[in-house]
Scaffold this motif. Structure first.
Motif, PDB file in Angstrom:
ATOM      1  N   ARG A 131       0.853  -1.188   0.000  1.00 29.86           N
ATOM      2  CA  ARG A 131       0.000   0.000   0.000  1.00 29.86           C
ATOM      3  C   ARG A 131       0.887   1.234   0.000  1.00 29.86           C
ATOM      4  O   ARG A 131       1.963   1.245   0.579  1.00 29.86           O
ATOM      5  N   ALA A 132       0.415   2.277  -0.663  1.00 31.40           N
ATOM      6  CA  ALA A 132       1.160   3.532  -0.737  1.00 31.40           C
ATOM      7  C   ALA A 132       0.175   4.686  -0.671  1.00 31.40           C
ATOM      8  O   ALA A 132      -0.992   4.549  -1.055  1.00 31.40           O
ATOM      9  N   SER A 133       0.664   5.816  -0.211  1.00 32.61           N
ATOM     10  CA  SER A 133      -0.172   7.014  -0.220  1.00 32.61           C
ATOM     11  C   SER A 133      -0.282   7.506  -1.668  1.00 32.61           C
ATOM     12  O   SER A 133       0.495   7.100  -2.545  1.00 32.61           O
ATOM     13  N   ALA A 134      -1.204   8.402  -1.901  1.00 30.70           N
ATOM     14  CA  ALA A 134      -1.355   8.967  -3.243  1.00 30.70           C
ATOM     15  C   ALA A 134      -0.080   9.685  -3.674  1.00 30.70           C
ATOM     16  O   ALA A 134       0.342   9.583  -4.834  1.00 30.70           O
ATOM     17  N   GLU A 135       0.544  10.387  -2.735  1.00 29.21           N
ATOM     18  CA  GLU A 135       1.780  11.098  -3.062  1.00 29.21           C
ATOM     19  C   GLU A 135       2.906  10.124  -3.407  1.00 29.21           C
ATOM     20  O   GLU A 135       3.637  10.329  -4.374  1.00 29.21           O
ATOM     21  N   GLU A 136       3.065   9.058  -2.599  1.00 31.40           N
ATOM     22  CA  GLU A 136       4.112   8.070  -2.879  1.00 31.40           C
ATOM     23  C   GLU A 136       3.908   7.433  -4.257  1.00 31.40           C
ATOM     24  O   GLU A 136       4.852   7.298  -5.037  1.00 31.40           O
ATOM     25  N   ARG A 137       2.661   7.081  -4.550  1.00 30.22           N
ATOM     26  CA  ARG A 137       2.366   6.461  -5.844  1.00 30.22           C
ATOM     27  C   ARG A 137       2.666   7.428  -6.988  1.00 30.22           C
ATOM     28  O   ARG A 137       3.239   7.046  -8.003  1.00 30.22           O
ATOM     29  N   ALA A 138       2.296   8.688  -6.832  1.00 32.67           N
ATOM     30  CA  ALA A 138       2.533   9.673  -7.880  1.00 32.67           C
ATOM     31  C   ALA A 138       4.034   9.867  -8.121  1.00 32.67           C
ATOM     32  O   ALA A 138       4.481   9.937  -9.271  1.00 32.67           O
ATOM     33  N   ILE A 153       6.455   7.695  -7.446  1.00 28.79           N
ATOM     34  CA  ILE A 153       6.969   6.462  -8.053  1.00 28.79           C
ATOM     35  C   ILE A 153       6.588   6.402  -9.526  1.00 28.79           C
ATOM     36  O   ILE A 153       7.425   6.090 -10.384  1.00 28.79           O
ATOM     37  N   ASP A 154       5.344   6.708  -9.836  1.00 26.38           N
ATOM     38  CA  ASP A 154       4.901   6.670 -11.231  1.00 26.38           C
ATOM     39  C   ASP A 154       5.687   7.670 -12.089  1.00 26.38           C
ATOM     40  O   ASP A 154       6.073   7.364 -13.219  1.00 26.38           O
ATOM     41  N   TYR A 155       5.916   8.856 -11.550  1.00 26.94           N
ATOM     42  CA  TYR A 155       6.651   9.862 -12.306  1.00 26.94           C
ATOM     43  C   TYR A 155       8.092   9.410 -12.552  1.00 26.94           C
ATOM     44  O   TYR A 155       8.599   9.490 -13.674  1.00 26.94           O
ATOM     45  N   ALA A 156       8.738   8.917 -11.495  1.00 30.74           N
ATOM     46  CA  ALA A 156      10.123   8.446 -11.641  1.00 30.74           C
ATOM     47  C   ALA A 156      10.193   7.281 -12.628  1.00 30.74           C
ATOM     48  O   ALA A 156      11.091   7.226 -13.471  1.00 30.74           O
ATOM     49  N   LYS A 202       9.821   2.860 -17.576  1.00 30.54           N
ATOM     50  CA  LYS A 202       9.507   1.569 -16.949  1.00 30.54           C
ATOM     51  C   LYS A 202       8.100   1.623 -16.391  1.00 30.54           C
ATOM     52  O   LYS A 202       7.587   2.692 -16.057  1.00 30.54           O
ATOM     53  N   SER A 203       7.515   0.450 -16.281  1.00 29.32           N
ATOM     54  CA  SER A 203       6.225   0.370 -15.603  1.00 29.32           C
ATOM     55  C   SER A 203       6.454   0.542 -14.107  1.00 29.32           C
ATOM     56  O   SER A 203       7.590   0.386 -13.617  1.00 29.32           O
ATOM     57  N   ARG A 204       5.406   0.831 -13.390  1.00 34.45           N
ATOM     58  CA  ARG A 204       5.519   0.961 -11.940  1.00 34.45           C
ATOM     59  C   ARG A 204       6.055  -0.337 -11.340  1.00 34.45           C
ATOM     60  O   ARG A 204       6.953  -0.348 -10.502  1.00 34.45           O
ATOM     61  N   THR A 205       5.514  -1.465 -11.785  1.00 32.66           N
ATOM     62  CA  THR A 205       5.944  -2.765 -11.266  1.00 32.66           C
ATOM     63  C   THR A 205       7.424  -3.006 -11.533  1.00 32.66           C
ATOM     64  O   THR A 205       8.178  -3.389 -10.637  1.00 32.66           O
ATOM     65  N   ASP A 206       7.856  -2.810 -12.780  1.00 31.31           N
ATOM     66  CA  ASP A 206       9.269  -3.015 -13.108  1.00 31.31           C
ATOM     67  C   ASP A 206      10.158  -2.091 -12.283  1.00 31.31           C
ATOM     68  O   ASP A 206      11.204  -2.507 -11.780  1.00 31.31           O
TER      69      ASP A 206
END
Length: 99
Positions: free
Chosen positions: A22-29, A31-34, A40-44
Motif C-alpha cells: 500500500r502507498a499514499s497517493a503522493e508516494e504512488r505519484a 513512483i509513477d513519475y520516476a 519503466k512500468s511501476r511494477t518493473d
C-alpha cells in the motif's frame, strides 16, 4: 527461493508470485513519475529497485569478529601491496551468480 538472476542483464524470468503493498497517493505519484522518466512500468521500477537494494543488503552482511591483535594483522594485510596478481585476476574474473 527464486533464482537471483531476475534482473541480470536484459533476461527476465517469468513472474509467478504476487507482492502486495500500500502507498499514499503522493508516494504512488512520485513512483509513477520516476518510473516514467526511465520508461519503466511501476511494477518493473519498484521490483528492480527493491531487488537491487535487497542484493546490496545481503552482500553487506559480512561481519569480522577479531581481537585487537588479529584486527591489526588484518588491517596490515589489507593495506599491504598486492603480491599475488594472478590470484587477484582470478578473483576479479569470478562473476556473481546473478549476472
Amino acid at each position: 527461493m527464486p533464482s537471483p538472476r531476475y534482473y541480470a542483464g536484459t533476461k527476465k524470468l517469468p513472474r509467478e508470485n504476487q507482492i502486495n503493498l500500500r502507498a499514499s497517493a503522493e508516494e504512488r505519484a512520485v513512483i509513477d513519475y520516476a518510473a516514467s522518466l526511465v520508461n519503466k512500468s511501476r511494477t518493473d521500477f519498484i521490483l528492480e529497485l527493491a531487488y537491487n537494494e535487497a542484493q546490496n543488503i545481503i552482500l553487506d552482511q559480512r561481519m569480522f569478529m577479531l581481537d585487537d591483535e588479529r584486527y591489526a594483522a588484518f588491517i596490515e594485510q589489507l593495506e599491504a601491496p598486492l603480491e599475488n596478481t594472478e590470484g587477484r585476476n582470478r578473483l576479479r574474473d569470478v562473476k556473481p551468480e546473478w549476472e
